[in-house]
Design a protein around this motif. Structure first.
Motif, PDB file in Angstrom:
ATOM      1  N   LEU A  21       0.839  -1.187   0.000  1.00 46.70           N
ATOM      2  CA  LEU A  21       0.000   0.000   0.000  1.00 46.70           C
ATOM      3  C   LEU A  21       0.873   1.235   0.000  1.00 46.70           C
ATOM      4  O   LEU A  21       1.794   1.344   0.816  1.00 46.70           O
ATOM      5  CB  LEU A  21      -0.915   0.012   1.229  1.00 46.70           C
ATOM      6  CG  LEU A  21      -1.841  -1.181   1.369  1.00 46.70           C
ATOM      7  CD1 LEU A  21      -2.582  -1.129   2.692  1.00 46.70           C
ATOM      8  CD2 LEU A  21      -2.828  -1.231   0.220  1.00 46.70           C
ATOM      9  N   GLN A  22       0.570   2.166  -0.861  1.00 40.17           N
ATOM     10  CA  GLN A  22       1.319   3.399  -0.962  1.00 40.17           C
ATOM     11  C   GLN A  22       0.378   4.563  -0.721  1.00 40.17           C
ATOM     12  O   GLN A  22      -0.484   4.842  -1.549  1.00 40.17           O
ATOM     13  CB  GLN A  22       1.967   3.526  -2.341  1.00 40.17           C
ATOM     14  CG  GLN A  22       2.801   4.776  -2.524  1.00 40.17           C
ATOM     15  CD  GLN A  22       4.051   4.758  -1.674  1.00 40.17           C
ATOM     16  OE1 GLN A  22       4.689   3.726  -1.530  1.00 40.17           O
ATOM     17  NE2 GLN A  22       4.396   5.900  -1.112  1.00 40.17           N
ATOM     18  N   ALA A  23       0.535   5.217   0.425  1.00 34.83           N
ATOM     19  CA  ALA A  23      -0.289   6.371   0.755  1.00 34.83           C
ATOM     20  C   ALA A  23       0.465   7.655   0.443  1.00 34.83           C
ATOM     21  O   ALA A  23       1.685   7.718   0.599  1.00 34.83           O
ATOM     22  CB  ALA A  23      -0.666   6.341   2.235  1.00 34.83           C
ATOM     23  N   SER A  24      -0.267   8.654   0.019  1.00 35.03           N
ATOM     24  CA  SER A  24       0.345   9.938  -0.291  1.00 35.03           C
ATOM     25  C   SER A  24      -0.661  11.053  -0.093  1.00 35.03           C
ATOM     26  O   SER A  24      -1.855  10.796   0.080  1.00 35.03           O
ATOM     27  CB  SER A  24       0.862   9.939  -1.734  1.00 35.03           C
ATOM     28  OG  SER A  24      -0.207   9.749  -2.644  1.00 35.03           O
ATOM     29  N   GLY A  25      -0.173  12.279  -0.116  1.00 38.42           N
ATOM     30  CA  GLY A  25      -1.057  13.427  -0.057  1.00 38.42           C
ATOM     31  C   GLY A  25      -1.018  14.216   1.235  1.00 38.42           C
ATOM     32  O   GLY A  25      -1.686  15.248   1.346  1.00 38.42           O
ATOM     33  N   GLY A  26      -0.281  13.746   2.216  1.00 32.07           N
ATOM     34  CA  GLY A  26      -0.203  14.482   3.467  1.00 32.07           C
ATOM     35  C   GLY A  26       0.565  15.778   3.322  1.00 32.07           C
ATOM     36  O   GLY A  26       1.194  16.036   2.291  1.00 32.07           O
ATOM     37  N   GLY A  27       0.506  16.607   4.356  1.00 34.41           N
ATOM     38  CA  GLY A  27       1.222  17.863   4.328  1.00 34.41           C
ATOM     39  C   GLY A  27       0.796  18.759   5.456  1.00 34.41           C
ATOM     40  O   GLY A  27       0.101  18.332   6.388  1.00 34.41           O
ATOM     41  N   LEU A  28       1.215  20.012   5.357  1.00 29.08           N
ATOM     42  CA  LEU A  28       0.884  21.022   6.360  1.00 29.08           C
ATOM     43  C   LEU A  28      -0.213  21.916   5.824  1.00 29.08           C
ATOM     44  O   LEU A  28      -0.131  22.424   4.692  1.00 29.08           O
ATOM     45  CB  LEU A  28       2.136  21.847   6.672  1.00 29.08           C
ATOM     46  CG  LEU A  28       1.954  23.056   7.581  1.00 29.08           C
ATOM     47  CD1 LEU A  28       1.505  22.617   8.971  1.00 29.08           C
ATOM     48  CD2 LEU A  28       3.250  23.859   7.656  1.00 29.08           C
ATOM     49  N   VAL A  29      -1.244  22.103   6.638  1.00 29.56           N
ATOM     50  CA  VAL A  29      -2.376  22.931   6.220  1.00 29.56           C
ATOM     51  C   VAL A  29      -2.880  23.707   7.423  1.00 29.56           C
ATOM     52  O   VAL A  29      -2.750  23.247   8.567  1.00 29.56           O
ATOM     53  CB  VAL A  29      -3.483  22.050   5.602  1.00 29.56           C
ATOM     54  CG1 VAL A  29      -4.065  21.082   6.620  1.00 29.56           C
ATOM     55  CG2 VAL A  29      -4.565  22.892   4.947  1.00 29.56           C
ATOM     56  N   GLN A  30      -3.445  24.864   7.165  1.00 29.83           N
ATOM     57  CA  GLN A  30      -4.020  25.637   8.252  1.00 29.83           C
ATOM     58  C   GLN A  30      -5.393  25.097   8.634  1.00 29.83           C
ATOM     59  O   GLN A  30      -6.070  24.456   7.819  1.00 29.83           O
ATOM     60  CB  GLN A  30      -4.153  27.096   7.848  1.00 29.83           C
ATOM     61  CG  GLN A  30      -2.818  27.840   7.740  1.00 29.83           C
ATOM     62  CD  GLN A  30      -3.009  29.317   7.497  1.00 29.83           C
ATOM     63  OE1 GLN A  30      -3.984  29.745   6.896  1.00 29.83           O
ATOM     64  NE2 GLN A  30      -2.046  30.116   7.967  1.00 29.83           N
ATOM     65  N   ALA A  31      -5.790  25.363   9.847  1.00 29.51           N
ATOM     66  CA  ALA A  31      -7.119  24.959  10.295  1.00 29.51           C
ATOM     67  C   ALA A  31      -8.170  25.523   9.347  1.00 29.51           C
ATOM     68  O   ALA A  31      -8.086  26.668   8.911  1.00 29.51           O
ATOM     69  CB  ALA A  31      -7.369  25.447  11.716  1.00 29.51           C
ATOM     70  N   GLY A  32      -9.127  24.668   9.023  1.00 30.04           N
ATOM     71  CA  GLY A  32     -10.156  25.045   8.067  1.00 30.04           C
ATOM     72  C   GLY A  32      -9.829  24.671   6.640  1.00 30.04           C
ATOM     73  O   GLY A  32     -10.684  24.748   5.756  1.00 30.04           O
ATOM     74  N   GLY A  33      -8.597  24.248   6.416  1.00 29.26           N
ATOM     75  CA  GLY A  33      -8.163  23.881   5.076  1.00 29.26           C
ATOM     76  C   GLY A  33      -8.543  22.469   4.689  1.00 29.26           C
ATOM     77  O   GLY A  33      -9.244  21.763   5.435  1.00 29.26           O
TER      78      GLY A  33
END
Length: 121
Positions: A3-15
């Motif tokens: 399984l290869q998961a991707s797409g995480g990151g840093l985002v502001q609240a509400g994003g």
């Protein structure tokens, strides 16, 4: 199954963020794909799950109305669309595959490496 998961990151609240998971290998007996998350110092918790056939979904109460799990069977990919993100959603998110699914980690026997989601306040 790999399984290869991707797409995480840093985002502001509400994003918003969208996570993807693409299983490969011997997937024919894995009828359900799930997303779990684990915050520092906490146990791994269920987020959402979906059946490849029929698209039936299951959500944790904490994410209902904000997260949407979906699948693209042609691309053999599962997505987790997350909106209205909160700082408490910060965690490493894991995708998992299993024959029967449900909300227990024990129901899944294949796990991805995890992708980090950080929501700043």
């Amino acid at each position: 199954v790999q399984l290869q998961a991707s797409g995480g990151g840093l985002v502001q609240a509400g994003g918003s963020l969208r996570l993807s998971c693409a299983p490969s290998g011997r997937t024919f007996s894995r009828n359900v794909m799930g997303w779990f998350r684990q915050a520092p110092g906490k146990e791994r918790e269920f987020v959402a799950a979906i059946r490849w056939s029929g698209g039936r979904t299951l959500y944790a109460d904490s994410v209902k109305g904000r997260f949407t799990i979906s699948s693209d069977n042609a691309k053999n990919t599962v997505f987790l669309q997350m909106v209205s993100l909160k700082p408490e959603d910060t965690a490493v998110y894991y995708c998992a595959a299993g024959a029967y699914g449900g909300s227990s980690p024990r129901s899944y026997d294949s796990w991805g490496q995890g992708t980090l989601v950080t929501v700043s306040s």
